[in-house]
Design a protein around this motif. Sequence first.
Motif, PDB file in Angstrom:
ATOM      1  N   ASP A 167       0.932  -1.284  -0.194  1.00 25.99           N
ATOM      2  CA  ASP A 167       0.051  -0.210  -0.399  1.00 25.99           C
ATOM      3  C   ASP A 167       1.063   1.141  -0.044  1.00 25.99           C
ATOM      4  O   ASP A 167       0.975   1.510   1.213  1.00 25.99           O
ATOM      5  CB  ASP A 167      -0.616  -0.275   0.870  1.00 25.99           C
ATOM      6  N   ILE A 168       1.420   1.819  -1.094  1.00 18.61           N
ATOM      7  CA  ILE A 168       2.028   2.751  -1.316  1.00 18.61           C
ATOM      8  C   ILE A 168       1.622   3.732  -0.927  1.00 18.61           C
ATOM      9  O   ILE A 168       2.167   5.444  -0.161  1.00 18.61           O
ATOM     10  CB  ILE A 168       3.054   2.984  -2.580  1.00 18.61           C
ATOM     11  N   LEU A 169       0.216   4.155  -1.460  1.00 16.73           N
ATOM     12  CA  LEU A 169      -0.508   5.415  -0.690  1.00 16.73           C
ATOM     13  C   LEU A 169      -0.168   5.716   0.612  1.00 16.73           C
ATOM     14  O   LEU A 169      -0.147   6.797   1.040  1.00 16.73           O
ATOM     15  CB  LEU A 169      -1.768   5.839  -1.518  1.00 16.73           C
ATOM     16  N   LYS A 170      -0.264   4.770   1.646  1.00 19.54           N
ATOM     17  CA  LYS A 170      -0.054   5.184   3.110  1.00 19.54           C
ATOM     18  C   LYS A 170       1.558   5.230   3.375  1.00 19.54           C
ATOM     19  O   LYS A 170       1.151   6.240   4.612  1.00 19.54           O
ATOM     20  CB  LYS A 170      -1.224   4.719   4.073  1.00 19.54           C
ATOM     21  N   GLU A 171       2.078   5.400   2.406  1.00 15.42           N
ATOM     22  CA  GLU A 171       3.532   5.699   2.698  1.00 15.42           C
ATOM     23  C   GLU A 171       3.981   7.366   2.309  1.00 15.42           C
ATOM     24  O   GLU A 171       4.305   8.293   3.034  1.00 15.42           O
ATOM     25  CB  GLU A 171       4.767   4.712   1.854  1.00 15.42           C
ATOM     26  N   PHE A 172       3.148   7.435   1.654  1.00 12.09           N
ATOM     27  CA  PHE A 172       3.113   9.147   1.005  1.00 12.09           C
ATOM     28  C   PHE A 172       2.052  10.030   2.371  1.00 12.09           C
ATOM     29  O   PHE A 172       2.913  11.119   2.110  1.00 12.09           O
ATOM     30  CB  PHE A 172       1.912   9.321  -0.752  1.00 12.09           C
ATOM     31  N   LEU A 173       0.952   9.127   2.753  1.00 11.80           N
ATOM     32  CA  LEU A 173       0.576   9.753   3.762  1.00 11.80           C
ATOM     33  C   LEU A 173       1.093  10.082   4.836  1.00 11.80           C
ATOM     34  O   LEU A 173       0.880  11.034   5.354  1.00 11.80           O
ATOM     35  CB  LEU A 173      -1.341   8.679   3.706  1.00 11.80           C
ATOM     36  N   ALA A 174       1.732   9.063   5.243  1.00  7.85           N
ATOM     37  CA  ALA A 174       2.246   9.175   6.955  1.00  7.85           C
ATOM     38  C   ALA A 174       3.434   8.303   7.457  1.00  7.85           C
ATOM     39  O   ALA A 174       4.071   8.724   8.232  1.00  7.85           O
ATOM     40  CB  ALA A 174       0.776   8.482   7.867  1.00  7.85           C
ATOM     41  N   ARG A 175       3.640   6.661   6.312  1.00  9.15           N
ATOM     42  CA  ARG A 175       4.958   6.270   7.067  1.00  9.15           C
ATOM     43  C   ARG A 175       5.788   6.917   6.065  1.00  9.15           C
ATOM     44  O   ARG A 175       7.357   6.491   6.701  1.00  9.15           O
ATOM     45  CB  ARG A 175       4.926   4.932   6.698  1.00  9.15           C
ATOM     46  N   LYS A 176       5.974   7.148   5.608  1.00 12.18           N
ATOM     47  CA  LYS A 176       7.103   7.894   4.333  1.00 12.18           C
ATOM     48  C   LYS A 176       8.121   7.121   4.116  1.00 12.18           C
ATOM     49  O   LYS A 176       9.271   7.515   3.206  1.00 12.18           O
ATOM     50  CB  LYS A 176       7.845   9.389   5.517  1.00 12.18           C
ATOM     51  N   THR A 177       7.859   5.458   3.456  1.00 14.23           N
ATOM     52  CA  THR A 177       9.303   4.876   2.892  1.00 14.23           C
ATOM     53  C   THR A 177       9.544   4.852   1.926  1.00 14.23           C
ATOM     54  O   THR A 177       8.703   3.386   1.368  1.00 14.23           O
ATOM     55  CB  THR A 177       9.326   3.744   4.110  1.00 14.23           C
ATOM     56  N   PHE A 178       8.962   5.602   0.995  1.00  6.88           N
ATOM     57  CA  PHE A 178       8.569   5.463  -0.457  1.00  6.88           C
ATOM     58  C   PHE A 178       9.803   5.571  -0.977  1.00  6.88           C
ATOM     59  O   PHE A 178      10.350   5.878  -0.675  1.00  6.88           O
ATOM     60  CB  PHE A 178       7.697   6.702  -0.909  1.00  6.88           C
ATOM     61  N   ILE A 179       9.986   5.291  -2.533  1.00  3.49           N
ATOM     62  CA  ILE A 179      11.030   5.650  -2.758  1.00  3.49           C
ATOM     63  C   ILE A 179      10.935   6.153  -4.479  1.00  3.49           C
ATOM     64  O   ILE A 179      11.564   7.250  -4.828  1.00  3.49           O
ATOM     65  CB  ILE A 179      11.629   4.374  -3.488  1.00  3.49           C
ATOM     66  N   PHE A 180      10.178   5.949  -5.222  1.00  2.00           N
ATOM     67  CA  PHE A 180       9.565   6.170  -6.797  1.00  2.00           C
ATOM     68  C   PHE A 180       8.273   7.495  -6.567  1.00  2.00           C
ATOM     69  O   PHE A 180       7.321   7.368  -4.888  1.00  2.00           O
ATOM     70  CB  PHE A 180       9.353   5.011  -7.402  1.00  2.00           C
ATOM     71  N   PRO A 181       7.857   8.776  -7.711  1.00  2.00           N
ATOM     72  CA  PRO A 181       7.109   9.223  -7.659  1.00  2.00           C
ATOM     73  C   PRO A 181       6.125   8.458  -7.052  1.00  2.00           C
ATOM     74  O   PRO A 181       5.848   6.823  -7.690  1.00  2.00           O
ATOM     75  CB  PRO A 181       7.775   9.788  -8.659  1.00  2.00           C
ATOM     76  N   PRO A 182       4.522   9.323  -7.253  1.00  4.20           N
ATOM     77  CA  PRO A 182       3.275   8.677  -6.723  1.00  4.20           C
ATOM     78  C   PRO A 182       2.672   7.476  -8.363  1.00  4.20           C
ATOM     79  O   PRO A 182       2.513   5.956  -8.186  1.00  4.20           O
ATOM     80  CB  PRO A 182       1.867   9.732  -6.499  1.00  4.20           C
ATOM     81  N   ALA A 183       2.936   8.128  -9.202  1.00  2.00           N
ATOM     82  CA  ALA A 183       2.631   7.294 -10.786  1.00  2.00           C
ATOM     83  C   ALA A 183       3.208   6.262 -10.852  1.00  2.00           C
ATOM     84  O   ALA A 183       3.041   5.397 -10.899  1.00  2.00           O
ATOM     85  CB  ALA A 183       3.209   8.219 -12.045  1.00  2.00           C
ATOM     86  N   PRO A 184       4.354   5.988 -11.047  1.00  3.22           N
ATOM     87  CA  PRO A 184       4.752   4.637 -10.665  1.00  3.22           C
ATOM     88  C   PRO A 184       5.031   3.573  -9.556  1.00  3.22           C
ATOM     89  O   PRO A 184       5.124   2.153 -10.191  1.00  3.22           O
ATOM     90  CB  PRO A 184       6.818   4.671 -11.212  1.00  3.22           C
ATOM     91  N   SER A 185       5.268   4.122  -8.305  1.00  6.72           N
ATOM     92  CA  SER A 185       4.667   3.280  -7.740  1.00  6.72           C
ATOM     93  C   SER A 185       3.508   2.516  -7.653  1.00  6.72           C
ATOM     94  O   SER A 185       3.099   1.378  -7.081  1.00  6.72           O
ATOM     95  CB  SER A 185       5.152   4.311  -6.401  1.00  6.72           C
ATOM     96  N   LEU A 186       2.690   3.636  -8.265  1.00 12.91           N
ATOM     97  CA  LEU A 186       0.719   2.696  -8.372  1.00 12.91           C
ATOM     98  C   LEU A 186       0.986   1.838  -9.229  1.00 12.91           C
ATOM     99  O   LEU A 186       0.175   1.187  -9.318  1.00 12.91           O
ATOM    100  CB  LEU A 186      -0.206   3.711  -8.815  1.00 12.91           C
ATOM    101  N   ARG A 187       1.503   1.875 -10.247  1.00 10.41           N
ATOM    102  CA  ARG A 187       2.043   0.354 -11.396  1.00 10.41           C
ATOM    103  C   ARG A 187       2.428   0.113 -10.686  1.00 10.41           C
ATOM    104  O   ARG A 187       1.899  -1.514 -10.949  1.00 10.41           O
ATOM    105  CB  ARG A 187       2.640   1.700 -12.537  1.00 10.41           C
ATOM    106  N   LEU A 188       3.196  -0.365 -10.155  1.00  6.19           N
ATOM    107  CA  LEU A 188       4.354  -1.557  -9.105  1.00  6.19           C
ATOM    108  C   LEU A 188       2.993  -2.136  -8.503  1.00  6.19           C
ATOM    109  O   LEU A 188       3.110  -3.507  -8.510  1.00  6.19           O
ATOM    110  CB  LEU A 188       5.106  -0.616  -8.477  1.00  6.19           C
TER     111      LEU A 188
END
Length: 528
Positions: A167-188
């Motif tokens: 669930d990458i959206l909650k990483e952008f929202l709260a937890r912050k262990t994202f790597i890639f921008p939202p669009a390719p993250s959603l693709r994965l």
Amino acid sequence: MTAERTTDSGIPVQPVYRAADLGNSLNERLGEPGQPPFTRGPYPAMYRERPWTMRQYAGYGSADDTNARYRFLLDQGQTALSVAFDLPTQLGLDSSDPDAAAEVGRVGVAIDTADDMAAVFDGLPLDRLSVNFTINATAPIILAFYLVAAERQGVARADLSGTLQNDILKEFLARKTFIFPPAPSLRLVGDVVEFCTAELPRFNPISITGYHAREAGCDAVQEVAFTLADAIAYCDDFVGRGMTFDDFAPRLSFHFATTLDLFEEVAKLRAARRMWATIARDRFGAQRPEAMRLRFFSGCSGATLTAQQPMNNVVRSTIQCLGAVLGGAQSIHVMGYDEALAIPSDDAVTLALRTQQIVAHESGVTNTVDPLAGSFYVESLTDEIERRAGNLIADIDAAGGAVAAIEAGEPQRLIATSAFETERAIADGTTVKVGVNRFADDDNQADLDLFELDESGYQRQLQRLETHLAGRDDTAVAAAIDGVRRAAADGSNLMGHFIDAARAGATIGEIATTLRDEFGEYEEPAPW
């Protein structure tokens, strides 16, 4: 006249509730257990037929260290596994990366290769265990490592069960262990769901999570709204890439926190099920009841635990476990009493598991389905949380949906504001925190035998990785990595290429770096 009382989410609480507080059509809002709108539970017989899965979250040090903890927990009666990964693994860094040095194995297990994954589950039958993976930005790579580990045990993909958080959206929202921008993250995320829908019929390819937003400070109403808004965004994306809602939705899973306001937590979970059934039917045209059914894992709240008087946390965790059960959770994690101070000790994690076992087998709360149904107070709270969360989802829709709202920073600002208000209320004593701002006793602190991490684990992991690199076929690895690179560029599903790379012996850092080169890295804008 008594003073005004509110729930933790600020919903006013009346001194007494009566039938008139429930409004009309209660039976329609409730339905029957196991049938839409699932207010009373996702299955007809609930815990009378099968108790929830006791899934204590665990992982630290090397693969061998974590394997030993899993064997200990299973010996104590735990019924499934839940893997905690260290931060380098979550961020796609090999243990040998200079940026990883201070974090290898500290808050989870270090996984560099499919060999490490195989070692985590060495001697544990993957066809008979349900495994939960709490990981997001690198979730597809971790799944590939897991599938290769299962291949080595001779276990077919169709026989694997478990959940990938993914669930990458909650990483952008709260937890912050994202790597890639939202669009390719959603693709994965979509690549995983598409792959698992076709290949892993017993596996949940995503767990849409409000837990971390709650731990970051949002309230129960916001937790429901953000979770379901994220679910809507994912489903829009999956449908947009040609998937059929009734095909993938039955394997969607959810993850909520359960905190200490017992009746609000129960109402929150009942409201979330009802709201998702309506969203699935009205927004996505769901035809199958299974596609409208919300199933969830409940993690008791670490943010509510205190370092002061830590044995009080046993009581807090028991109340939270009870709330998750009364709310109808499918699997539960209970915190160790010492988790405000360290990774839980064997004693603490055993008592946390015993807490679940006592609630399941001695309390009597599992004897009937949805035992609080019809409670004037709980039903009123369920309706009010549904109304308030629905309004917040409408606001997110008006902002362009969850992805646009997150990119604009609005949910993050709401979480930060809520967190600030919570901490201010504790600081000024408006909210009572036993042992912290009331009933404190500095002269009577518990003498705990805290868990101590084996500091040699870092060097052992480096040696393990070095041995792996020396023994692999570099030509085969290069060919597999090139396949990842080409698929990342041409937009085809990446999962098969991740599995090829894992099978060849590529590391998580090598695969993630290939994706970084293609997708770039995301830098979050300041919320204010």
